[in-house]
Write a protein that holds these residues in place. Structure first.
Motif, PDB file in Angstrom:
ATOM      1  N   HIS A  70      13.584  20.255 -21.471  1.00 20.02           N
ATOM      2  CA  HIS A  70      12.834  19.028 -21.245  1.00 20.02           C
ATOM      3  C   HIS A  70      13.825  17.879 -21.427  1.00 20.02           C
ATOM      4  CE1 HIS A  70       9.101  21.332 -21.335  1.00 20.02           C
ATOM      5  NE2 HIS A  70       9.586  21.947 -22.408  1.00 20.02           N
ATOM      6  N   PRO A  71      13.472  16.659 -21.035  1.00 20.98           N
ATOM      7  CA  PRO A  71      14.442  15.559 -21.106  1.00 20.98           C
ATOM      8  C   PRO A  71      15.121  15.381 -22.468  1.00 20.98           C
ATOM      9  CG  PRO A  71      12.575  14.880 -19.801  1.00 20.98           C
ATOM     10  CD  PRO A  71      12.227  16.238 -20.382  1.00 20.98           C
ATOM     11  N   GLU A  72      14.384  15.521 -23.561  1.00 21.09           N
ATOM     12  CA  GLU A  72      14.974  15.314 -24.884  1.00 21.09           C
ATOM     13  C   GLU A  72      14.940  16.555 -25.773  1.00 21.09           C
ATOM     14  OE1 GLU A  72      13.429  11.835 -26.763  1.00 21.09           O
ATOM     15  OE2 GLU A  72      13.693  10.618 -24.961  1.00 21.09           O
ATOM     16  N   LEU A  73      14.282  17.604 -25.309  1.00 20.34           N
ATOM     17  CA  LEU A  73      14.070  18.795 -26.137  1.00 20.34           C
ATOM     18  C   LEU A  73      14.377  20.066 -25.364  1.00 20.34           C
ATOM     19  CD1 LEU A  73      10.595  17.745 -27.567  1.00 20.34           C
ATOM     20  CD2 LEU A  73      12.756  17.691 -28.819  1.00 20.34           C
ATOM     21  N   ILE A  74      14.657  21.122 -26.115  1.00 17.59           N
ATOM     22  CA  ILE A  74      14.753  22.477 -25.574  1.00 17.59           C
ATOM     23  C   ILE A  74      13.657  23.283 -26.246  1.00 17.59           C
ATOM     24  CG2 ILE A  74      16.144  24.574 -25.397  1.00 17.59           C
ATOM     25  CD1 ILE A  74      17.305  22.245 -23.769  1.00 17.59           C
ATOM     26  N   VAL A 105      13.706  28.103 -39.537  1.00 23.64           N
ATOM     27  CA  VAL A 105      13.282  27.702 -38.190  1.00 23.64           C
ATOM     28  C   VAL A 105      12.390  26.469 -38.272  1.00 23.64           C
ATOM     29  CG1 VAL A 105      11.870  28.382 -36.202  1.00 23.64           C
ATOM     30  CG2 VAL A 105      13.555  29.979 -37.147  1.00 23.64           C
ATOM     31  N   ASN A 106      11.442  26.462 -39.184  1.00 22.69           N
ATOM     32  CA  ASN A 106      10.545  25.318 -39.333  1.00 22.69           C
ATOM     33  C   ASN A 106      11.286  24.060 -39.773  1.00 22.69           C
ATOM     34  OD1 ASN A 106       7.459  25.842 -38.952  1.00 22.69           O
ATOM     35  ND2 ASN A 106       8.370  27.736 -39.704  1.00 22.69           N
ATOM     36  N   HIS A 107      12.319  24.230 -40.555  1.00 28.57           N
ATOM     37  CA  HIS A 107      13.121  23.082 -40.996  1.00 28.57           C
ATOM     38  C   HIS A 107      13.960  22.515 -39.848  1.00 28.57           C
ATOM     39  CE1 HIS A 107      15.559  20.550 -43.575  1.00 28.57           C
ATOM     40  NE2 HIS A 107      16.624  21.063 -43.004  1.00 28.57           N
ATOM     41  N   LEU A 108      14.529  23.378 -39.024  1.00 30.18           N
ATOM     42  CA  LEU A 108      15.425  22.935 -37.954  1.00 30.18           C
ATOM     43  C   LEU A 108      14.687  22.420 -36.721  1.00 30.18           C
ATOM     44  CD1 LEU A 108      18.056  25.813 -38.108  1.00 30.18           C
ATOM     45  CD2 LEU A 108      18.341  23.447 -38.916  1.00 30.18           C
ATOM     46  N   ALA A 109      13.506  22.936 -36.466  1.00 31.38           N
ATOM     47  CA  ALA A 109      12.778  22.600 -35.236  1.00 31.38           C
ATOM     48  C   ALA A 109      11.982  21.309 -35.386  1.00 31.38           C
ATOM     49  CB  ALA A 109      11.835  23.738 -34.872  1.00 31.38           C
ATOM     50  N   HIS A 110      11.832  20.634 -34.264  1.00 29.45           N
ATOM     51  CA  HIS A 110      10.950  19.463 -34.202  1.00 29.45           C
ATOM     52  C   HIS A 110       9.523  19.924 -34.484  1.00 29.45           C
ATOM     53  CE1 HIS A 110       8.512  16.394 -32.162  1.00 29.45           C
ATOM     54  NE2 HIS A 110       9.468  15.558 -32.511  1.00 29.45           N
ATOM     55  N   LEU A 127      10.448  23.814 -30.656  1.00 33.13           N
ATOM     56  CA  LEU A 127      11.032  22.715 -29.900  1.00 33.13           C
ATOM     57  C   LEU A 127      12.192  22.155 -30.709  1.00 33.13           C
ATOM     58  CD1 LEU A 127       7.885  20.797 -28.602  1.00 33.13           C
ATOM     59  CD2 LEU A 127       9.548  22.074 -27.236  1.00 33.13           C
ATOM     60  N   LEU A 128      13.337  22.041 -30.041  1.00 35.11           N
ATOM     61  CA  LEU A 128      14.541  21.566 -30.719  1.00 35.11           C
ATOM     62  C   LEU A 128      15.177  20.434 -29.918  1.00 35.11           C
ATOM     63  CD1 LEU A 128      14.975  25.124 -31.017  1.00 35.11           C
ATOM     64  CD2 LEU A 128      15.765  23.906 -33.024  1.00 35.11           C
ATOM     65  N   ALA A 129      15.758  19.483 -30.634  1.00 29.50           N
ATOM     66  CA  ALA A 129      16.358  18.321 -30.000  1.00 29.50           C
ATOM     67  C   ALA A 129      17.642  18.695 -29.261  1.00 29.50           C
ATOM     68  CB  ALA A 129      16.662  17.261 -31.046  1.00 29.50           C
ATOM     69  N   ARG A 130      17.901  17.979 -28.145  1.00 27.97           N
ATOM     70  CA  ARG A 130      19.145  18.128 -27.395  1.00 27.97           C
ATOM     71  C   ARG A 130      20.300  17.437 -28.096  1.00 27.97           C
ATOM     72  NH1 ARG A 130      19.500  18.266 -21.355  1.00 27.97           N
ATOM     73  NH2 ARG A 130      17.660  19.325 -20.605  1.00 27.97           N
ATOM     74  N   GLN A 131      19.990  16.469 -28.946  1.00 28.46           N
ATOM     75  CA  GLN A 131      20.989  15.700 -29.664  1.00 28.46           C
ATOM     76  C   GLN A 131      20.711  15.848 -31.159  1.00 28.46           C
ATOM     77  OE1 GLN A 131      23.505  14.155 -27.947  1.00 28.46           O
ATOM     78  NE2 GLN A 131      22.532  15.030 -26.132  1.00 28.46           N
ATOM     79  N   PRO A 132      21.745  15.892 -31.991  1.00 26.09           N
ATOM     80  CA  PRO A 132      21.495  16.011 -33.435  1.00 26.09           C
ATOM     81  C   PRO A 132      20.756  14.778 -33.934  1.00 26.09           C
ATOM     82  CG  PRO A 132      23.820  15.582 -33.021  1.00 26.09           C
ATOM     83  CD  PRO A 132      23.159  15.748 -31.687  1.00 26.09           C
ATOM     84  N   GLY A 133      19.953  14.986 -34.931  1.00 25.58           N
ATOM     85  CA  GLY A 133      19.193  13.844 -35.405  1.00 25.58           C
ATOM     86  C   GLY A 133      18.953  13.921 -36.814  1.00 25.58           C
TER      87      GLY A 133
END
Length: 133
Positions: A70-74, A105-110, A127-133
């Motif tokens: 997706h535009p901002e997420l995988i 997994v719950n900690h790392l994922a959006h 769902l995970l971010a494309r950019q670190p945040g």
């Protein structure tokens, strides 16, 4: 690119987790703009590794991996034949043999989601971010 999907075949092998990690790296490298940051890519591969390991260990020994950009997420989605949802466990600190993954997994994922399929089994998605945040 608004959305790109990829699917790894259902697998039962000694190299299944490594194959899933490699398929994920290939998928991420093939994406157009916005690209996935290398640090975010490592996080995505780690989550794929954990979800596939859980599917093989606790979900009936086979899995299907689906990756959607997706535009901002995988989105990482892993299907397996077991209806049993993952759950938080107390980590085994003595042997280090389990209990760490779902919390990580719950900690790392959006966000994470478990969907039970009418035909049986479940899909575990993150769902995970494309950019670190």
């Amino acid at each position: 690119m608004d959305t790109m999907c990829g699917e790894a075949p259902t697998v039962r092998s000694a190299t299944a987790v490594a194959d899933a990690r490699e398929a994920t790296r290939v998928f991420l490298e093939a994406l157009g703009q916005p690209a996935v940051d290398p640090e975010a890519a490592d996080t995505i591969v780690l989550v794929v590794s954990e979800l596939v390991t859980n599917a093989l260990r606790h979900g009936g020994g086979s899995y299907t991996l689906r990756l959607t950009a997706h535009p901002e997420l995988i989105e990482v989605a892993v299907d397996d034949p077991s209806p049993r949802a993952p759950h938080m466990r107390i980590p085994d600190l003595k042997d280090g043999t389990g209990g760490f993954g779902w919390g990580m997994v719950n900690h790392l994922a959006h966000s994470t989601n478990v969907t039970h399929r009418p035909s049986g089994g479940k899909t575990v998605a993150a769902l995970l971010a494309r950019q670190p945040g």
